[in-house]
Design an enzyme around this catalytic site. Sequence first.
Site, short mmCIF file in Angstrom:
data_model
loop_
_atom_site.label_atom_id
_atom_site.label_comp_id
_atom_site.label_asym_id
_atom_site.label_seq_id
_atom_site.Cartn_x
_atom_site.Cartn_y
_atom_site.Cartn_z
N ASP A 13 18.79 0.63 7.20
CA ASP A 13 17.49 0.53 6.51
C ASP A 13 17.03 1.94 6.20
O ASP A 13 16.89 2.78 7.09
CB ASP A 13 16.48 -0.19 7.39
CG ASP A 13 15.12 -0.31 6.71
OD1 ASP A 13 15.05 -0.97 5.66
OD2 ASP A 13 14.14 0.28 7.22
N GLU A 18 20.76 -2.06 1.52
CA GLU A 18 19.86 -2.91 0.74
C GLU A 18 19.70 -2.32 -0.66
O GLU A 18 19.57 -1.11 -0.82
CB GLU A 18 18.51 -3.01 1.44
CG GLU A 18 17.58 -4.04 0.81
CD GLU A 18 16.28 -4.16 1.57
OE1 GLU A 18 15.54 -5.12 1.32
OE2 GLU A 18 16.00 -3.30 2.44
N CYS A 26 12.29 -12.31 12.12
CA CYS A 26 12.71 -11.80 13.42
C CYS A 26 14.23 -11.80 13.50
O CYS A 26 14.88 -12.82 13.22
CB CYS A 26 12.11 -12.65 14.54
SG CYS A 26 12.62 -12.14 16.20
N CYS A 37 15.42 -14.46 16.67
CA CYS A 37 15.32 -15.91 16.61
C CYS A 37 15.23 -16.45 15.18
O CYS A 37 15.38 -17.66 14.98
CB CYS A 37 14.09 -16.39 17.40
SG CYS A 37 12.51 -15.84 16.69
N CYS A 45 7.03 -10.89 18.24
CA CYS A 45 7.34 -12.23 17.74
C CYS A 45 6.76 -13.28 18.68
O CYS A 45 7.03 -13.26 19.89
CB CYS A 45 8.85 -12.40 17.59
SG CYS A 45 9.34 -14.02 16.93
N CYS A 90 9.89 -15.96 20.01
CA CYS A 90 10.80 -15.62 21.11
C CYS A 90 10.22 -14.60 22.07
O CYS A 90 10.82 -14.33 23.12
CB CYS A 90 12.13 -15.11 20.56
SG CYS A 90 11.98 -13.57 19.60
N ASP A 94 11.55 -1.09 11.35
CA ASP A 94 12.76 -0.59 10.70
C ASP A 94 14.02 -1.07 11.41
O ASP A 94 15.03 -1.41 10.77
CB ASP A 94 12.73 0.93 10.63
CG ASP A 94 11.54 1.46 9.82
OD1 ASP A 94 11.10 0.73 8.92
OD2 ASP A 94 11.08 2.57 10.10
#
Length: 395
Positions: free
Chosen positions: A185, A268, A321, A324, A340, A343, A350
């Site tokens: 990333d 990406e 996430c 999960c 989250c 989970c 990042d």
Amino acid sequence: MKARFKYRFYPTTEQKQSLARLFGCVRKVWNDSLALCKQSEKKPSSADLQKIVITQAKKTEERVWLSEVSNIPLQQSVADLETAFKNFFDSCKGKRKGRKVGYPKFKKRTNSQSARFRIGGFSFKNSGVYLAKIGIFQPIWSRELPSEPSSVTVIKDCANRYFLSFVVEVQPVHSDAKNPSIGIDLGIKTFAVMSNGEKAESPSYKKLDRKIRKLQRKLARQPKDSKRRNVTQIKIARFHNRIADTRKDFLHKLSTKVVNENQVIVLEDLNISGMVKNRKLSRAISQQGWREFRTLCEAKSEKFGREFQVISRWAPTSQVCADCGFKWGKIDLSIRSVLCVSCGAEQDRDQNASKNIEKVGMGNRHDSKRAQRDCQTTSVAEPYEASRITAPSGR
């Protein structure tokens, strides 16, 4: 596969004059050919252009000085113009991928200058390189050439530095990688956050950038074609070169490390042209060199037998996430970590995005729809929810 090997050299005063004459002839042939194409209803062929702007022009008093330099770089200048027109037409028809290629432009004396010699116009003599009708140059051989070059380009940049660029054939090198895959990333302060937990900090260009902006304000006040203005232009070019050299060194080292250690590299697809429209971040984004890093990773992956992948820019890598698969939705850029509620894992923004980039690239995506059905909490994280979002930190 073909690769370029670039070496710096320091010409003598006489050689600088010969190179200036060569660059001027090459530039004039390009501009004459382009002017002829603009005046004609139908674009002349490359052979017709060479006949008019080189062969016939040498017989006139206005262009008789074209005979003082080698004919090979003059022919290559016309061939380069033909390639520029081909790229422009292919871009208009949609045959060429990427951004639109503009119409060829006239060359200026103040810009970077170059001249290309193919086989027959250059040769190696002892430790030097002989260029036709110019002389022998002694480049600084920082590394050996892997094979015989097919062409050499002599370059003079805006800061009056001279380089020899060789095009050679390089054989792919296959070696075993430590890790099967990695997702990366890209950011501004932290240039690259990788799915294995590693981070790469970008060099700081602020000090040099402040000097450039100060000199640019000074340049705007100076009269055109004055000696002091020319000196200021060279100073600005030198600072730009220092930034470019620092960035290139960082990107080469990082891309080499990433390609050597991983079998599959996943990045990406960033909409950089759209991101630079943000006037607050455009200068910082432009200095990072994200596209150059992608190009280096792709080229080195081909060289070392690695697999290079680019996922879609629309993949919600920062909204899901990585553990999960729960989709919490869009969050503000100032929020750097999320807790989250599905989970209970605290995810760095990042780091979480890099893990999702790797999973999407490898085809191991979570069933985010199922995760949303099992949880009754709202999907969008709000800044005031302290139990879900930790304190922001700078990027």
